[in-house]
Enzyme design. Sequence first.
Site, PDB file in Angstrom:
ATOM      1  N   ARG A 240       0.861  -1.186   0.000  1.00 48.69           N
ATOM      2  CA  ARG A 240       0.000   0.000   0.000  1.00 48.69           C
ATOM      3  C   ARG A 240       0.900   1.240   0.000  1.00 48.69           C
ATOM      4  NH1 ARG A 240      -3.443  -2.591  -1.765  1.00 48.69           N
ATOM      5  NH2 ARG A 240      -5.519  -3.015  -0.941  1.00 48.69           N
ATOM      6  N   GLU A 269      -3.308   7.717  -4.621  1.00 47.99           N
ATOM      7  CA  GLU A 269      -3.622   7.209  -5.965  1.00 47.99           C
ATOM      8  C   GLU A 269      -4.849   7.925  -6.530  1.00 47.99           C
ATOM      9  OE1 GLU A 269      -3.867   2.929  -5.864  1.00 47.99           O
ATOM     10  OE2 GLU A 269      -1.863   2.776  -5.001  1.00 47.99           O
ATOM     11  N   HIS A 287      -0.711   0.282 -10.094  1.00 48.07           N
ATOM     12  CA  HIS A 287      -1.379  -0.649  -9.157  1.00 48.07           C
ATOM     13  C   HIS A 287      -1.902  -1.890  -9.900  1.00 48.07           C
ATOM     14  CE1 HIS A 287      -3.519  -0.788  -4.989  1.00 48.07           C
ATOM     15  NE2 HIS A 287      -3.228  -2.018  -5.426  1.00 48.07           N
TER      16      HIS A 287
HETATM   17  C1  DGY Z   1      -5.330  -5.939  -3.170  1.00 53.57           C
HETATM   18  O1  DGY Z   1      -5.934  -6.979  -3.438  1.00 53.57           O
HETATM   19  O2  DGY Z   1      -5.264  -5.509  -2.025  1.00 53.57           O
HETATM   20  C2  DGY Z   1      -4.637  -5.236  -4.301  1.00 53.57           C
HETATM   21  O3  DGY Z   1      -4.057  -4.054  -3.930  1.00 53.57           O
HETATM   22  C3  DGY Z   1      -5.553  -5.033  -5.485  1.00 53.57           C
HETATM   23  O4  DGY Z   1      -5.712  -6.253  -6.067  1.00 53.57           O
END
Ligand code: DGY
Length: 326
Positions: A240, A269, A287
């Site tokens: 993240r 983002e 992402h």
């Molecule tokens: C998640 O699954 O947490 C990713 O960031 C998006 O697929």
Amino acid sequence: MDRFKVYITRRIPREGIDLLRRVADVDINPLDAPLGREELLAVAAEYDGILGVLTDKIDARFMDAAKNLKGYANYAVGFDNIDVPEATRRKLPVSNTPGVLTDATAECAWALLFAVARRVVETDTIMRAGRWKGWGPLQFIGGDVRGKTLGIVGAGRIGTAMALMSRGFDMKVLYTSSSGRKNGVLESELSARLVSFDQLLAESDFISIHTPLTPQTKHMFGADAFSRMKDTAYVINTGRGPVIDENALVAALRKGDIAGAGLDVYENEPAMAPGLAGLDNVVVLPHIGSATRSARTGMATMAARNLIAMLKGQRPETCLNPEIFA
Ligand code: DGY
């Protein structure tokens, strides 16, 4: 029996929608863009079940609006967009999609690692622009991978998979653990060592971030952490964005505190911190960690199965608050 009413906040692979259509009337956000806040609150009020994505904020205000909601299924493994304690207090079941995207995300971390260490994007850009004048002994020298030290921050499912993929490169593996618990798989398969965050920063040639975003991990990588890393080291983030203080990263890259960064996720983002896009020693992806055919299909069917269970008052397969079914 009346059919349930389900809303899906972004288009997802058909397999998940087909499963839901067996038990529910399904409406889908027709735009390929996140729902606005007010639109999300409006669907919360109207539907029995919602399958949503990481840009949907599932907080107390959402839950106030969601008078008849029987469950919320997140189309993501990360769940920092959900206030899980609040959902639990209100007995609203919520779920995520662990497991199905583990390899896809770990592979994406490796793609970033090689791309930034071997300057793949920077040199591809030079080639396409017709700016390469021919081979030279001092051109585009990058970082070695084989035999180097890989530091995993957050050795859960994805961090473990990423580390196991280092086997072909004879890397020394270090990892941190917020619980202090050893990772038996990494220790037995790779002779990996559990170390302190400071030791991992000081000794790693590549640091790959896989820790969830929590108040404790927000800005874990700031000016201080970057100054403790080797100036030849690289940081990779497929977890993240806010785990890295992105302005501090830009400053560290400019100063040469570290050699480069490979990023799939960002603090705000879809924006990037000012200056980041102008740096040659970063590789930036939009992402896409889980964006493989099998991972995205697996996420769709898992989220759909979870939501169907919740609509029926049953505990979903991957429930984030199983205690409400106890
Ligand atoms: C998640 O699954 O947490 C990713 O960031 C998006 O697929």
